[in-house]
Design an enzyme around this catalytic site. Structure first.
Site, short mmCIF file in Angstrom:
data_model
loop_
_atom_site.label_atom_id
_atom_site.label_comp_id
_atom_site.label_asym_id
_atom_site.label_seq_id
_atom_site.Cartn_x
_atom_site.Cartn_y
_atom_site.Cartn_z
N ASP A 10 0.85 -1.20 0.00
CA ASP A 10 0.00 0.00 0.00
C ASP A 10 0.88 1.25 0.00
O ASP A 10 0.53 2.29 0.57
CB ASP A 10 -0.95 0.00 1.21
CG ASP A 10 -2.14 0.94 1.01
OD1 ASP A 10 -2.33 1.44 -0.12
OD2 ASP A 10 -2.87 1.18 1.98
N GLY A 38 -0.45 6.97 5.28
CA GLY A 38 -0.17 5.98 4.25
C GLY A 38 1.14 5.28 4.56
O GLY A 38 1.70 5.44 5.66
ZN LIG Z 1 -6.84 1.71 1.65
#
Ligand SMILES: [Zn+2]
Length: 382
Positions: free
Chosen positions: A267, A306
């Site tokens: 990710d 993130g």
């Molecule tokens: Zn996500």
């Protein structure tokens, strides 16, 4: 090409490649394997939002940017990945798919490494928490005609759709369309009830996107979407094992519950592979990337912005935390994603597979890439 080394299971082998394919694999007799490099199949990452300063969700995309991000990922052993397009306006999603396809058209390296698209959103939970950093303005109920439009823009390369089954409108026809077209449906950014999870699974959902993230901070102790997803035998589980997104105890339990159905996804974002520092982002304001690789909002170190890790970093986290052996950890980012996606010629070192091979060194910090070979050609050397 002839490659001599040892597998991550410590077996000394010699691999012959011909025309980009593994043509022969033979065990070799040697008493001292310490000087041999490790050899492993190329990594496959199902969730990549950008890398090395390039954001895949910001228009305009440039071919040089996508090429740079791809080359940097090759240096981390990633020989195949799924650019991830997140919640955005209908037109921007369309444009992002079209741009990527245009760049791939006349570029052999991009065509070999960009294996399809992961569309994460916009049919996710509108709730704060489960929605994560996705823009609420563009979150909407599942809409099969939009999926058809985007599938066409992707020239059939839309491969994974992350959605939340908490929507009643349009859910069934969207999942049924995806199943018919071979698009994997994954549950993520969801506040769905256990019944809704079960229903989505019965309709054909087969994966959980970064399980344990994109969730509420507090949920019912028994009746919640995490237990239900772990309990659904049909669901594979993707996790972000970067050391920040999930505590080791949760990873350990997921590994025990799901075993061979666990997939490592990075990710990762444009901050992947970047130097520590303070950066400005186009949506989230200022962020800080720490020496340890944690990416958080400048205003609050507890709020992640993130991931800035590659899937190789996730493998090393699992090894260094004694959660998995090097061989098992590597499999979860090569063989497992390949099996899940039904890729026939990637993810192992068997005869007939693409010669996407990573040569590695192992020390106290984990594995590091010595060389990355793409279809029998060295594309990165440390
Ligand atoms: Zn996500």
């Amino acid at each position: 090409m002839i490659i001599t080394g040892k597998t991550l299971a410590e077996q000394p082998i010699r691999i012959y490649t011909e025309a980009g394919i593994i043509s022969q694999v033979e065990p070799i007799a040697t008493t001292d394997t310490t000087s041999l490099p490790y050899i492993a199949p190329g990594l496959i990452d199902l969730q990549v939002n950008g890398f090395a300063g390039v954001d895949f969700n910001t228009l305009p995309l440039t071919k040089s940017g996508i090429t740079h991000a791809t080359e940097q990922m090759l240096s981390f052993g990633v020989t195949g990945y799924y650019p991830t397009i997140i919640t955005n306006s209908d037109d921007n999603i369309y444009q992002l798919f079209s741009d990527f396809q245009q760049f791939k058209r006349n570029d052999a390296q991009l065509a070999q490494t960009l294996l399809g698209f992961h569309l994460e959103g916009p049919f996710i939970s509108p709730n704060d928490g489960p929605r994560g950093a996705h823009n609420r303005d563009y979150v909407q109920a599942p809409n099969v005609s939009l999926v058809q439009k985007w599938y066409d823009a992707s020239e059939g390369q839309l491969s994974i759709l992350t959605l939340s089954p908490e929507w009643e409108d349009g859910l069934q026809e969207t999942i049924e369309y995806c199943v018919a077209m071979g698009i994997k449906v994954s549950i993520g950014h969801s506040a769905a009830t256990p019944d809704q999870i079960q229903q989505a699974t019965q309709l054909g959902a087969t994966m959980s996107t970064h399980l344990g993230n994109g969730c509420d901070l507090q949920i019912h102790r028994h009746h919640n979407y995490i237990w239900q997803q772990l309990a659904e035998d049909q669901l594979w589980t993707a996790i972000i094992a970067d050391g920040f997104h999930l505590p080791p105890a949760v990873i350990k339990v997921i590994l025990k519950a799901k075993q061979d159905q666990v997939i490592l996804t990075s990710d990762t974002t444009a901050f992947g592979g970047m130097k520590p520092g303070r950066y400005q982002t186009h949506i989230g304001g200022d962020v800080i990337l720490t020496e340890q690789g944690k990416l958080h909002l400048a205003s609050n170190p507890e709020l992640l912005a993130g991931s800035a890790k590659s899937v190789l970093d996730c493998i090393n986290y699992l090894i260094n935390s004694d959660l998995l052996s090097a061989n098992s950890a590597w499999n979860k980012a090569s063989y497992s994603p390949s099996s899940f996606m039904g890729l026939k010629n990637r993810g192992s070192l068997e005869v007939g597979q693409r010669a996407d091979i990573v040569m590695l060194n192992k020390n106290d910090n984990g594995l590091s890439v010595l060389q990355t070979i793409l279809a029998g050609e060295a594309v990165y050397t440390a």
